[in-house]
Design an enzyme around this catalytic site. Structure first.
Site, PDB file in Angstrom:
ATOM      1  N   LYS A 170     -24.699  13.450  34.541  1.00 41.89           N
ATOM      2  CA  LYS A 170     -24.685  12.646  35.766  1.00 41.89           C
ATOM      3  C   LYS A 170     -25.186  13.469  36.954  1.00 41.89           C
ATOM      4  O   LYS A 170     -25.916  12.949  37.820  1.00 41.89           O
ATOM      5  CB  LYS A 170     -23.277  12.115  36.048  1.00 41.89           C
ATOM      6  CG  LYS A 170     -23.159  11.296  37.339  1.00 41.89           C
ATOM      7  CD  LYS A 170     -24.088  10.088  37.348  1.00 41.89           C
ATOM      8  CE  LYS A 170     -24.068   9.362  38.691  1.00 41.89           C
ATOM      9  NZ  LYS A 170     -22.809   8.663  38.976  1.00 41.89           N
ATOM     10  N   LYS A 238     -21.665  14.001  48.003  1.00 42.29           N
ATOM     11  CA  LYS A 238     -20.678  14.582  47.088  1.00 42.29           C
ATOM     12  C   LYS A 238     -21.331  14.978  45.765  1.00 42.29           C
ATOM     13  O   LYS A 238     -21.104  16.057  45.232  1.00 42.29           O
ATOM     14  CB  LYS A 238     -19.549  13.575  46.869  1.00 42.29           C
ATOM     15  CG  LYS A 238     -18.465  14.009  45.896  1.00 42.29           C
ATOM     16  CD  LYS A 238     -18.642  13.381  44.520  1.00 42.29           C
ATOM     17  CE  LYS A 238     -18.473  11.882  44.552  1.00 42.29           C
ATOM     18  NZ  LYS A 238     -18.558  11.291  43.179  1.00 42.29           N
TER      19      LYS A 238
END
Length: 291
Positions: A170, A238
């Site tokens: 990811k 993030k």
């Protein structure tokens, strides 16, 4: 199956709704009551707490913003590991640090609870259309058990390795997505600066070697400067931090990732954190004196 679903944000709610539509029993919890109401309207039921959602569940799915929330919900008092029955399967679909996923799996094993890290790509549109790409880390047999559930939420579902591997993939996904957004933004600024219609130009790019999903889905909205969030700059900020931390841990150099990380940070510092990540275009415009 009996599923506890925790985290009903803009992606979690449609994901949980797809599971309910597939005739699973879905009991959901979120700190925002209105989000739980949406799941109830879609055929799920409401839980009053994390423990209530987890009680008796065969599978627990978490879809949370970042690792502090995962740690609180999973490891904290009244959390998943304290409340789940032995043998239950926890599928964490949040995007968090690989080391957090590894630690959760380690602690869960001590309580006879199985764990997969299964972050997703596709944004709000992918969640609504059940077309998410899901990258899964964990044991083979746990992946096999979870796959029918994941197929209700996504189209590309791949077991990529052991615990934490899903989060690494990811991170790689997010650095590529961020880089493409940055370059599409630069292409728009270049064409407009040269007096060329950017919409027409991007139509050509989308049919050639530069074709990509971002051009397919976002070129019109970017040219029109519509940045309603499908995935917020704040969250991509993030995620880029996760990618950079993983690179440091692996002792590899990712210079383009570093640059994109700074561009995303700049977008956030400019006050664009609540906008879609395609708003990286606004950073390039600012740097070019065209804001």
């Amino acid at each position: 199956m009996k599923i506890g679903f925790i985290g009903l944000g803009i992606m979690g709610t449609p994901m949980a709704a797809h599971l309910a539509a597939a005739e699973h029993t879905v009991r959901g919890y979120d700190v925002v009551p209105e989000a739980v109401d949406k799941l109830v309207a879609a055929g799920g039921s409401a839980a009053k707490s994390v423990a209530d959602a987890v009680d008796g569940a065969e599978v627990v799915i978490t879809m949370l913003p970042n690792h502090p929330q995962v740690e609180q919900v999973v490891l904290g008092e009244g959390g998943v590991l304290e409340s789940a029955k032995p043998g239950a399967l926890l599928v964490d679909m949040s995007t968090i640090r690989p080391e957090t996923s590894i630690e959760v799996a380690k602690v869960a094993a001590e309580k006879d609870i199985r764990v997969l890290d299964a972050p997703v790509s596709g944004g709000e549109a992918g969640a609504k259309q059940a077309s998410l790409s899901i990258m899964v880390g964990g044991e083979d047999w746990d992946f096999a058990a979870a796959k029918p559930l994941l197929e209700a939420m996504g189209k590309t579902i791949v077991h990529v390795g052991p615990h934490g591997a899903g989060q690494v993939v990811k991170a790689a996904n997010q650095l590529v997505v961020g880089g493409i957004y940055a370059l599409v933004g630069e292409a728009i600024v270049l064409m407009e600066g040269c007096g060329v219609d950017a919409g027409t130009g991007l139509d050509v790019l989308a049919g050639g070697l530069a074709a990509n999903r971002i051009l397919d889905l976002k070129r019109e909205s970017m040219v029109a400067r519509r940045f309603e969030p499908g995935f917020r700059i704040d969250l991509h900020h993030k995620d880029m931090g996760i990618a950079m931390a993983a690179a440091r841990q692996a002792d590899v150099s990712l210079p383009m990732t570093g640059l994109v990380t700074q561009l995303v940070a700049a977008a956030r510092a400019m006050g664009h954190g609540s906008l879609d990540h395609s708003a990286l275009l606004k950073v390039t415009e600012q740097l070019s004196g065209r804001a």
